[in-house]
Design an enzyme around this catalytic site. Structure first.
Site: not given
Lengths: 358, 358
Positions: B28, B32, B41, B77, B152
């Site tokens: 990652r 962010r 973004r 993702d 998921y």
């Protein structure tokens, strides 16, 4: 002490004697899975239900009556003794404990005072009434371990990554050790109150300690957990955390008589890691209880068979009962475990010393 | 292939050759924690940013430019290939993937179709542009592993306990295996698209698989992960999940060339569990990055020293970069790892065969 307690299968297994049947209880057996619990809790806050003897006694008794478990676990919450020493907190439904002023520096740590029995007369009363009512069924006292208590205090509530906790732990180790020392003193006092009032065993819960590596556990946590366990008089001491596969040996070394194991590690593997002189507790995956009964039953048998490697085995889940669990499945598990023959323990096991750590 | 790639420290370590320096990248790393990412973004949804080559390329490049990491990780993702085969889902900020119609029965499983390269021309384009721009820096392709994808889909989003997932797995194993087979086919196709377009390695992420015991992993998951890894052509394959201390050996057996290790297990212990013929990746605790630099630096040295037990070591965190991380700390870690001498590998290690499992 009730004379029947000496025959308790739970205490026999904890003490590595042969029980008349494999004992079983469930972490969080008193709680939201039971409709009678949900009814009793309507409009009553969590902290209140932990401090009102009428509620605490009734909630603790409910699963024993319903399922015939071999032990009761004292209904409490990890933060109850923190509230009792004046830390401003609440337990918010759906969130968990919320600390008004998170503890993140030396001054805040130094404001944390010790717990005196006079701070929790309601706990003494609840335990006394429970021991009376339980008779030959043992009551397990309950407290949160220093690391997990610290995580709540430092983060201000439940946390996924324990970032601020580790920040304090690694960044200000002297403040950290002072904090854990104080929390350990509180946990030990809270457990002693329960044992003095008649609890037959204790469980020290370290819910979040699986977030640490073994080296960090040994350095930053284990001495404090060991102090708590050493401070509790002569009753069997269970020590449990989730995701602690790396830590099982050290948690035994910390002074546990019974090491709780989550469902990720086979009990027979856990026994190897923990070494001789200890019993184990566990470890059916609580999510399994949502599968068809034939699956549950097969796994129950597997757990009992794997537990045969231990000098003593207390059947339990590998984590707390999930709120959506059907309580009838819990009852069936109790019946099934009780009907299975008590496995033979490996002969001469205690004659084969192996290192207690991994 | 860019001629400089043959000297890549990252690829050398993956292939268990001696690298010119210990290679480092961060799970990652594109995300962010970087202000330039947050700016890009603004007002752009996650799925869109994974499917628009201009954005995907820029986001993937940002950390390589800023920090000088030894590899880029393709920005994607886990659910992108699921969306590409027509599964109705969105990635909601602050929540994660949300599946419109959770997959819980045979009919729903049978509606999941295979992924064709034509479903993801944008991925082919992004990878091609990235490989061009990256030159001598390798690009790591990315996909979610069957178990995590299944979680998921079955839960309908992120889950703590994976209750419904395990309900399906234990309760309807034939439906489960069909689901994982289909998801494995999709993951393999998604990885092949990236490798065909020029990715130099791949990482198969099984974020949640640490929720399983070793026996259940072997029975319900490993064959499917192994099929994915076997279906990807000749590039180094990294396989990683969190809390997988019990599973490391089996994850290597599944066909990984490089086994990713979280921070709970010392790399030297991980090497013992994984056995010879594999490299390892990891494993600095990402929460450590919030502590003073002297603490971080000490731990970085510890990780490099512990990684010396492996035939190859790719330095990384033990989990993804947390969004609140100071990116300058990441840059300093890259510099520090690069300045440390490449440790000597234990001589004759590959001449000492040990079982690959635990």
């Amino acid at each position: 002490m009730h004379p029947g307690l000496s025959d308790s299968p739970f205490l026999a297994a904890c003490n590595r004697r042969t029980p008349s049947r494999t004992p079983v209880w469930f972490m969080r057996q008193a709680g939201r899975a039971l409709p009678e619990y949900r009814k009793l809790r309507e409009g009553v806050g969590m902290l209140e239900s932990c401090r009102r003897p009428d509620l605490t006694v009734e909630i603790t008794m409910q699963p024993v009556r319903r399922m015939g478990t071999d032990a009761a676990i004292f209904f409490s919450d990890i933060v109850v003794p923190l509230a009792a020493v004046g830390i401003d907190l609440d337990i918010v439904a759906g969130t968990g404990p919320v600390i008004a002023e998170p503890v993140r520096d030396r001054a805040a740590v130094e404001r944390i005072r010790a717990l005196e029995p006079d701070d929790v007369p309601d706990i003494t009363e609840s335990v006394g009434r429970l021991v009376e009512e339980l008779g030959a069924t043992p009551l397990i006292g309950f407290a949160g371990a220093p690391f997990t208590l610290a995580s709540y205090l430092v983060e201000g509530g439940p946390s996924r990554n324990h970032v601020r906790t580790k920040e304090l732990m690694y960044g200000q180790p002297d403040v950290w050790h002072d904090l854990l020392d104080r929390l350990g003193t509180i946990a030990a006092a809270y457990l002693r109150v329960q044992v003095d009032a008649g609890a037959s065993a204790i469980q020290l819960f370290d819910s979040w300690v699986g977030a640490l590596s073994l080296a960090d556990y040994r350095r930053y946590v284990m001495p404090h957990s060991a102090k708590v366990l050493a401070a509790v008089p002569d009753v069997p001491k269970i020590h449990f955390g989730v995701g602690t596969g790396e830590l099982l040996g050290a948690m035994g070394e910390a002074g546990a008589d019974v090491v709780g194991v989550d469902w990720r590690v086979e009990l027979s593997d856990a026994v190897e890691r923990i070494g001789p002189g200890k019993a184990v507790q566990g470890n059916l995956d609580p999510t399994l209880l949502f599968t068809p009964w034939s699956v549950v039953e097969g796994k129950v048998r597997d757990v009992v068979a794997s537990g045969a490697a231990a000098e003593g085995h207390v059947f339990n889940l590998g984590h707390g009962v999930l709120p959506e669990t059907d309580p009838d499945v819990l009852t069936r598990i109790v019946e099934t475990v009780h009907q299975l023959p008590v496995p033979e323990r490996p002969a001469g096991r205690t004659d084969t010393p192996v290192p207690a750590g991994r």
